[in-house]
Scaffold this motif. Structure first.
Motif, mmCIF file in Angstrom:
data_model
loop_
_atom_site.group_PDB
_atom_site.id
_atom_site.type_symbol
_atom_site.label_atom_id
_atom_site.label_comp_id
_atom_site.label_asym_id
_atom_site.label_seq_id
_atom_site.Cartn_x
_atom_site.Cartn_y
_atom_site.Cartn_z
ATOM 1 N N GLN A 1 -45.666 6.483 -60.629
ATOM 2 C CA GLN A 1 -46.959 6.148 -60.095
ATOM 3 C C GLN A 1 -46.796 5.536 -58.707
ATOM 4 O O GLN A 1 -45.700 5.168 -58.315
ATOM 5 C CB GLN A 1 -47.702 5.189 -61.020
ATOM 6 C CG GLN A 1 -46.989 3.895 -61.273
ATOM 7 C CD GLN A 1 -47.775 3.015 -62.239
ATOM 8 O OE1 GLN A 1 -48.839 3.405 -62.731
ATOM 9 N NE2 GLN A 1 -47.252 1.839 -62.522
ATOM 10 N N VAL A 2 -47.903 5.394 -58.014
ATOM 11 C CA VAL A 2 -47.880 4.900 -56.654
ATOM 12 C C VAL A 2 -47.470 3.437 -56.618
ATOM 13 O O VAL A 2 -47.951 2.616 -57.404
ATOM 14 C CB VAL A 2 -49.250 5.084 -55.985
ATOM 15 C CG1 VAL A 2 -49.294 4.370 -54.631
ATOM 16 C CG2 VAL A 2 -49.550 6.563 -55.818
ATOM 17 N N GLN A 3 -46.587 3.130 -55.684
ATOM 18 C CA GLN A 3 -46.145 1.761 -55.468
ATOM 19 C C GLN A 3 -46.192 1.458 -53.984
ATOM 20 O O GLN A 3 -45.792 2.284 -53.164
ATOM 21 C CB GLN A 3 -44.731 1.555 -56.001
ATOM 22 C CG GLN A 3 -44.229 0.131 -55.868
ATOM 23 C CD GLN A 3 -42.852 -0.069 -56.474
ATOM 24 O OE1 GLN A 3 -42.228 0.872 -56.963
ATOM 25 N NE2 GLN A 3 -42.368 -1.300 -56.450
ATOM 26 N N LEU A 4 -46.679 0.275 -53.646
ATOM 27 C CA LEU A 4 -46.756 -0.166 -52.266
ATOM 28 C C LEU A 4 -45.946 -1.437 -52.109
ATOM 29 O O LEU A 4 -46.042 -2.344 -52.935
ATOM 30 C CB LEU A 4 -48.209 -0.440 -51.864
ATOM 31 C CG LEU A 4 -49.205 0.713 -52.017
ATOM 32 C CD1 LEU A 4 -50.611 0.223 -51.718
ATOM 33 C CD2 LEU A 4 -48.833 1.858 -51.087
ATOM 34 N N VAL A 5 -45.158 -1.508 -51.054
ATOM 35 C CA VAL A 5 -44.338 -2.672 -50.794
ATOM 36 C C VAL A 5 -44.526 -3.116 -49.353
ATOM 37 O O VAL A 5 -44.225 -2.364 -48.425
ATOM 38 C CB VAL A 5 -42.844 -2.394 -51.064
ATOM 39 C CG1 VAL A 5 -42.016 -3.644 -50.767
ATOM 40 C CG2 VAL A 5 -42.636 -1.959 -52.504
ATOM 41 N N GLU A 6 -45.012 -4.346 -49.182
ATOM 42 C CA GLU A 6 -45.208 -4.905 -47.850
ATOM 43 C C GLU A 6 -43.979 -5.684 -47.405
ATOM 44 O O GLU A 6 -43.221 -6.205 -48.224
ATOM 45 C CB GLU A 6 -46.420 -5.845 -47.818
ATOM 46 C CG GLU A 6 -47.730 -5.222 -48.262
ATOM 47 C CD GLU A 6 -48.044 -5.513 -49.714
ATOM 48 O OE1 GLU A 6 -49.231 -5.525 -50.076
ATOM 49 O OE2 GLU A 6 -47.094 -5.742 -50.501
ATOM 50 N N SER A 7 -43.834 -5.792 -46.106
ATOM 51 C CA SER A 7 -42.779 -6.610 -45.524
ATOM 52 C C SER A 7 -43.190 -7.012 -44.117
ATOM 53 O O SER A 7 -44.154 -6.482 -43.566
ATOM 54 C CB SER A 7 -41.446 -5.863 -45.496
ATOM 55 O OG SER A 7 -41.530 -4.702 -44.690
ATOM 56 N N GLY A 8 -42.470 -7.945 -43.537
ATOM 57 C CA GLY A 8 -42.704 -8.334 -42.159
ATOM 58 C C GLY A 8 -43.406 -9.656 -41.968
ATOM 59 O O GLY A 8 -43.563 -10.114 -40.828
ATOM 60 N N GLY A 9 -43.835 -10.279 -43.052
ATOM 61 C CA GLY A 9 -44.486 -11.568 -42.923
ATOM 62 C C GLY A 9 -43.493 -12.659 -42.578
ATOM 63 O O GLY A 9 -42.278 -12.458 -42.606
ATOM 64 N N GLY A 10 -44.023 -13.823 -42.246
ATOM 65 C CA GLY A 10 -43.171 -14.938 -41.901
ATOM 66 C C GLY A 10 -43.948 -16.034 -41.221
ATOM 67 O O GLY A 10 -45.179 -16.038 -41.209
ATOM 68 N N LEU A 11 -43.211 -16.972 -40.656
ATOM 69 C CA LEU A 11 -43.791 -18.103 -39.948
ATOM 70 C C LEU A 11 -43.814 -17.802 -38.458
ATOM 71 O O LEU A 11 -42.772 -17.507 -37.866
ATOM 72 C CB LEU A 11 -42.987 -19.371 -40.221
ATOM 73 C CG LEU A 11 -43.418 -20.639 -39.493
ATOM 74 C CD1 LEU A 11 -44.836 -21.020 -39.889
ATOM 75 C CD2 LEU A 11 -42.449 -21.766 -39.800
ATOM 76 N N VAL A 12 -44.994 -17.887 -37.871
ATOM 77 C CA VAL A 12 -45.177 -17.570 -36.459
ATOM 78 C C VAL A 12 -46.019 -18.657 -35.805
ATOM 79 O O VAL A 12 -46.962 -19.163 -36.417
ATOM 80 C CB VAL A 12 -45.870 -16.211 -36.267
ATOM 81 C CG1 VAL A 12 -45.942 -15.839 -34.793
ATOM 82 C CG2 VAL A 12 -45.145 -15.129 -37.052
ATOM 83 N N GLN A 13 -45.693 -18.998 -34.585
ATOM 84 C CA GLN A 13 -46.499 -19.961 -33.850
ATOM 85 C C GLN A 13 -47.774 -19.311 -33.343
ATOM 86 O O GLN A 13 -47.814 -18.104 -33.081
ATOM 87 C CB GLN A 13 -45.721 -20.538 -32.665
ATOM 88 C CG GLN A 13 -44.590 -21.465 -33.053
ATOM 89 C CD GLN A 13 -43.981 -22.139 -31.847
ATOM 90 O OE1 GLN A 13 -43.949 -21.587 -30.754
ATOM 91 N NE2 GLN A 13 -43.478 -23.350 -32.052
ATOM 92 N N ALA A 14 -48.827 -20.104 -33.223
ATOM 93 C CA ALA A 14 -50.072 -19.600 -32.671
ATOM 94 C C ALA A 14 -49.819 -18.944 -31.320
ATOM 95 O O ALA A 14 -49.074 -19.470 -30.497
ATOM 96 C CB ALA A 14 -51.077 -20.733 -32.538
ATOM 97 N N GLY A 15 -50.451 -17.797 -31.112
ATOM 98 C CA GLY A 15 -50.258 -17.046 -29.894
ATOM 99 C C GLY A 15 -49.157 -16.012 -29.994
ATOM 100 O O GLY A 15 -49.022 -15.157 -29.105
ATOM 101 N N GLY A 16 -48.391 -16.068 -31.050
ATOM 102 C CA GLY A 16 -47.303 -15.138 -31.247
ATOM 103 C C GLY A 16 -47.758 -13.818 -31.829
ATOM 104 O O GLY A 16 -48.949 -13.574 -32.024
#
Length: 124
Positions: A1-16
């Motif tokens: 069946q369909v599976q979705l996997v996200e990545s790329g999140g994290g801690l970023v400063q405002a304006g980044g």
């Protein structure tokens, strides 16, 4: 069946800036219209952007976000810059098999499949 996997999140400063990715498996990527949503504790999951035949953005991110897809890689992207603390949330990608009608891309019920989410935290 369909599976979705996200990545790329994290801690970023405002304006980044950052780029989120979502890969789909178990299905034919080009048959799915895709969307990004986000959610913070105590709040309803809200629409961020969608990519079917056209691209759509929530007012809160329009002008500083770009949704795109690499059909060969079965991957959906969300690029965001000028990040704000209000962007802090868990970001989810979602898939809808078929074609969006009207503004249905904004509705959670339109999507059949969801990823596990990736945390984005924007510090001030």
């Amino acid at each position: 069946q369909v599976q979705l996997v996200e990545s790329g999140g994290g801690l970023v400063q405002a304006g980044g800036s950052l780029r989120l990715s979502c890969t789909l498996s178990g299905g034919t990527f080009v048959q799915y219209a895709m969307g990004w949503f986000r959610q913070t504790p105590g709040k309803e999951r809200e629409f961020v952007a969608a990519n079917g035949r056209k691209k759509y953005y929530a007012d809160s991110v329009a002008g500083r976000s770009t949704i795109s897809r690499d059909n060969f890689a079965s991957t959906l992207y969300l690029e965001m810059d000028s990040l704000k603390p209000e962007d802090t949330a868990v970001y989810y990608c979602a898939a809808h098999k078929g074609i969006f009608s009207g503004t249905s891309y904004q509705n959670l019920d339109e999507y059949s499949y969801w990823g596990q989410g990736t945390q984005v935290t924007v510090s001030s």
